[in-house]
Design a protein around this motif. Structure first.
Motif, PDB file in Angstrom:
ATOM      1  N   VAL A 264      -7.748  -0.836  15.073  1.00  0.00           N
ATOM      2  CA  VAL A 264      -8.832  -1.828  14.978  1.00  0.00           C
ATOM      3  C   VAL A 264      -8.353  -3.176  15.489  1.00  0.00           C
ATOM      4  CG1 VAL A 264     -10.305  -3.124  13.375  1.00  0.00           C
ATOM      5  CG2 VAL A 264     -10.000  -0.657  13.079  1.00  0.00           C
ATOM      6  N   PHE A 265      -7.087  -3.517  15.164  1.00  0.00           N
ATOM      7  CA  PHE A 265      -6.535  -4.805  15.609  1.00  0.00           C
ATOM      8  C   PHE A 265      -6.449  -4.878  17.143  1.00  0.00           C
ATOM      9  CE2 PHE A 265      -2.672  -7.082  16.964  1.00  0.00           C
ATOM     10  CZ  PHE A 265      -3.041  -8.379  16.600  1.00  0.00           C
ATOM     11  N   ARG A 267      -8.290  -3.309  19.245  1.00  0.00           N
ATOM     12  CA  ARG A 267      -9.628  -3.310  19.844  1.00  0.00           C
ATOM     13  C   ARG A 267     -10.354  -4.631  19.624  1.00  0.00           C
ATOM     14  NH1 ARG A 267     -10.426   1.606  17.181  1.00  0.00           N
ATOM     15  NH2 ARG A 267     -12.072   0.602  15.959  1.00  0.00           N
ATOM     16  N   THR A 268     -10.188  -5.220  18.451  1.00  0.00           N
ATOM     17  CA  THR A 268     -10.990  -6.403  18.089  1.00  0.00           C
ATOM     18  C   THR A 268     -10.165  -7.667  17.927  1.00  0.00           C
ATOM     19  OG1 THR A 268     -10.792  -5.984  15.706  1.00  0.00           O
ATOM     20  CG2 THR A 268     -12.589  -4.894  16.889  1.00  0.00           C
ATOM     21  N   GLY A 269      -8.870  -7.525  17.798  1.00  0.00           N
ATOM     22  CA  GLY A 269      -8.027  -8.695  17.562  1.00  0.00           C
ATOM     23  C   GLY A 269      -8.035  -9.143  16.114  1.00  0.00           C
ATOM     24  N   GLN A 270      -8.733  -8.423  15.263  1.00  0.00           N
ATOM     25  CA  GLN A 270      -8.781  -8.761  13.843  1.00  0.00           C
ATOM     26  C   GLN A 270      -7.930  -7.762  13.046  1.00  0.00           C
ATOM     27  OE1 GLN A 270     -12.913  -8.719  12.793  1.00  0.00           O
ATOM     28  NE2 GLN A 270     -13.311 -10.743  13.673  1.00  0.00           N
ATOM     29  N   HIS A 272      -7.014  -6.375   9.122  1.00  0.00           N
ATOM     30  CA  HIS A 272      -7.435  -6.328   7.721  1.00  0.00           C
ATOM     31  C   HIS A 272      -6.172  -6.271   6.849  1.00  0.00           C
ATOM     32  CE1 HIS A 272     -11.650  -5.689   8.795  1.00  0.00           C
ATOM     33  NE2 HIS A 272     -11.216  -4.840   9.721  1.00  0.00           N
TER      34      HIS A 272
END
Length: 310
Positions: A264-265, A267-270, A272
């Motif tokens: 996820v990081f 792909r989105t740069g965010q 969790h």
């Protein structure tokens, strides 16, 4: 033993041990029916508040009266000790609440008297299991599966681990050296006797639940209490099963969560952070459980080797 002329069991060739707690309504009937098959019925009154002991004596039982309620295991061990002191080589254990049919005693005890078994379990599920409530069948199935797992090294697989209608040979009686509490005695008996190269078998029995005292304990708390004890035994004998497998599952979950979080990081740069921390925690916990299982398994193996060489 069986009479060769009639094929019937000789009265007095075995003792019947009956644990009883507040069973004054039915204990007299249980004793009288059991005495049709043997001359010695030992009733262990486990601290009853009613007239269980007095009624059992009137019916002709040899009564052991415990001052305080200590649970079924304590009562049974006291009855077994009395039978050994009286030099009986065979003992039948029978519940005192009227659920078992004393007229099936010859069926249960026959394999022991014939020298074919050291422990005979009267199984409610060996044939149809008819008349047993669904919730009881489900609970018994779970406890039986776990009991079979706890019998490490034994070739016997039971269909009714919680049956209290059993017969034991002298050899089985001499090996009742384990500690047990309450209703755990049925599972503990299988777990400790099955790996000792004793001959264990089952015979079909019937059961009725239309008795005055249907439950001494809440069925759910009773079931979980017995299950906790069985898991404890399994953990002692098969640590990799109890620690290693759950540890592996938890560790894989932690790894999967970390992979998902970083995907996820990217792909989105965010990122969790809660998921990252949770995944790392799961991974560490899983690895600790696996390590504990390996260490305990090594210790158990060393102990078994030491005992075999002694």
């Amino acid at each position: 033993m069986a009479d060769q002329a009639t094929g019937e069991l000789r009265a007095g060739s075995f003792a019947v041990v009956v644990p009883a707690y507040n069973e004054g309504l039915v204990i007299g009937s249980v004793v009288l029916q059991a005495k049709r098959h043997t001359d010695r019925v030992i009733v262990v009154d486990d601290g009853s508040a009613d007239r269980t002991a007095a009624i059992a004596r009137l019916a002709g039982a040899d009564v052991i009266q415990l001052k305080k309620n200590g649970g079924k295991a304590r009562a049974m061990m006291a009855g077994f000790a009395r039978a050994r002191d009286l030099e009986y080589d065979t003992v039948v254990m029978l519940d005192g609440d009227g659920q078992h049919d004393p007229d099936e005693i010859p069926i249960v005890v026959a394999p022991v008297l014939a020298g074919e078994a050291d422990l005979v379990i009267g199984s409610r599920f060996l044939e149809t299991g008819a008349g047993i409530p669904v919730y009881r069948r489900a609970g018994q199935l779970v406890l039986t599966r776990f009991t079979n797992l706890s019998a490490d090294g034994g070739n016997f697989v039971t269909t009714d681990s919680q049956s209290g209608f059993r017969a034991l040979s002298r050899r089985a009686l001499e090996n009742l050296t384990f500690a047990s509490e309450g209703y755990n005695i049925e599972s503990d008996m299988i777990a400790y006797l099955a790996p000792l190269d004793l001959k264990v078998t089952e015979v079909p029995i019937t059961v009725t639940y239309d008795v005055p005292h249907k439950h001494k304990k809440n069925p759910i708390s009773h079931g979980f209490g017995v299950l906790a004890r069985i898991v404890e035994v399994i953990g002692h004998r098969r640590p990799l099963l109890i620690f290693g497998i759950p540890g592996g599952i938890i560790a894989l979950f932690g790894i999967g969560l970390e992979i998902y979080t970083f995907s996820v990081f990217f792909r989105t740069g965010q990122i969790h952070y809660v998921a990252v921390i949770f995944g790392i925690t799961a991974l560490i916990l899983g690895l600790l459980l696996i390590s504990s299982g390996l260490v305990l398994n090594f210790l158990v193996s060393m102990m078994k080797r030491h005992i075999s060489e002694a």
